[in-house]
Design a protein around this motif. Structure first.
Motif: not given
Length: 472
Positions: A248-263
């Protein structure tokens, strides 16, 4: 005396921090954990990688981020120069910690245990393939129209969101035509590429393909993806490089999306990425997946000895030394996996050197680093998206809610470009033998994509002898 809002925020803080131990995965608590970790990471990179003011970096990059206005009052950071570390708390709790290691950059650390040091990577001595980029001082534009175009990229408009341009570099025929930096930036300052890092992963995967060590069209055969009926079992490196893996598209620049959680929350980002389920059938839909690029980063590590040291030696030998990239830092996470989705750093000149690799079809000084056709495939659209493999394209100009535009408005249709969060761009215009680098910290839509497109268009007009259209 505190205001009602301050008392409410304090109550929220108490509620959040009281549950950190037992409810650490609740979304509000996770958001605070992400904020403290990300702030530590940004400040650590500023202090120990880029050698910039860490508090200014946090103010520029973190304070404007979505949701930060609600919790910024409770954030406190401490820079420990002796330990090369930054710690950030929220309301005295929710500790986020980032530690710098030579050869690994700044890593978010979970828990109090120190990170093991990394063995030094030996530099590979090679002649500089781009002596035109090795001049001692920044090169101002001689053409006044070119100088005006570059200067306009730094201009701020009263009342508008700041663009905060840090560097602009114009390179034609391997030589600098124009160069300018913000007051605190030098020609050798490593600056965050954010998702430009993905383009570097594309290159490093290409090296493995050229060496015959990785088949780009064969399923990766990751054990976590082998459950019967799992569509991820058919995912290939090329599908991941094209953002068409089904993840899935996991980056929404909202601060708690999948990408920021992962990092910032997960101790092992790649293991987390491998747990992300497919959302669509592989090869049928474009979705910008940081998880996919993190999987590729783990593949790069595992095919080079399974260690950070093995990866660093491979990257130095096969990419950085041949390109003359000496002011580059490839961040390594706590598991020894490169942070190839988002956290490679390089000076503007080194990012230009990387752009020249793709301008010259993967060949440097007569030596082929990338397989034949690798750059062509990078410039070939994925499905109906304005994206190839590892690079954005300029054949579409409609708006998109996340990148702002699919293309680069104002730039020639042939242009293709690496692109990173907050306005990092390496733009390649093959017909003019041209590379333009723009780096900054801009919260304008798409990282100030319209201004960057105008910059490219004006530079192209100068080089083609055409009239420049007045800036809006």
């Amino acid at each position: 005396m505190s205001s009602p809002l301050q008392r409410l925020l304090a109550l929220v803080a108490v509620s959040l921090t009281a549950g950190l131990a037992g409810c650490a995965d609740l979304p509000p608590v996770r958001a605070v954990r992400i904020a403290t970790a990300a702030t530590s990471e940004v400040m650590c990179n500023a202090a120990f990688v880029s050698r910039l003011d860490p508090q200014r970096a946090a103010d520029d990059e973190m304070r404007p981020a979505g949701g930060m206005g609600l919790i910024a009052w409770g954030l406190r950071s401490e820079v420990d120069a002796e330990r090369h570390e930054v710690r950030t708390t929220f309301a005295g709790q929710a500790l986020g910690r980032a530690t710098w290691r030579e050869g690994g950059g700044c890593t978010v650390v979970h828990g109090d245990a120190p990170l093991p040091p990394l063995a030094r990577t030996a530099r590979v001595a090679q002649p500089d393939p781009f002596p035109g980029l090795a001049v001692p001082a920044p090169v101002p534009a001689r053409d006044p129209r070119l100088a005006a175009a570059v200067d306009a990229a730094f201009q701020e408009t009263a009342g508008a969101t700041p663009r905060r341009t840090q560097a602009v570099l114009v390179v034609q025929h391997g030589r600098i035509l124009a160069e300018r930096y913000a007051d605190d930036i030098r020609a050798d300052t490593p600056l965050a590429g954010h998702s430009i890092s993905k383009s570097v992963v594309h290159a490093l995967v290409g090296v493995l393909v050229r060496q015959g060590r990785l088949n780009p069209d064969a399923p990766l055969q990751l054990p976590a993806w082998q459950t019967p009926g799992d569509p991820r079992a058919t995912i290939t490196p090329n599908l991941l490089l094209a953002n068409a893996s089904g993840l899935p598209w996991d980056e929404a620049n909202r601060g708690w999306d999948g990408a920021t959680r992962m990092w910032h929350v997960e101790p092992d980002p790649a293991a987390f990425a491998m747990r992300v389920p497919a959302e669509t059938d592989p090869g049928t839909f474009f979705a910008y997946s940081n998880a996919g690029w993190t999987v590729l980063s783990r593949v790069l590590r595992d095919l080079n000895g399974g260690s950070a040291e093995g990866f660093n030696a491979f990257a130095e030998r096969e990419l950085m030394a041949p390109l003359g990239m000496r002011d580059t830092v490839l961040t390594i996470d706590a598991t020894g996996t490169p942070m190839g989705a988002n956290l490679f750093f390089a000076s503007a000149r080194d990012w230009a050197r990387f752009g020249l690799l793709y301008l010259n079809d993967g060949v440097v000084n007569g030596r082929r680093l990338l397989p034949e056709g690798w750059v062509h495939e990078a410039r070939t659209p994925t499905l109906d998206a304005g994206y190839g493999r590892g690079f954005w394209l300029n054949h579409r100009h409609d708006r998109h809610p996340l990148p702002g535009h699919w293309g680069l408005p104002g730039a020639p249709s042939e242009a293709f470009f690496a692109r990173g969060y907050l306005g990092q761009f390496i733009v390649i215009v093959p017909s003019l033998d041209l590379v333009i680098v723009r780096l900054g910290v801009s919260y304008r839509q798409g990282g100030d994509v319209e201004t960057v497109g105008r910059l490219v268009g004006e530079v192209v007009a100068v080089l083609r002898g055409a009239a420049i259209q007045p800036s809006k």
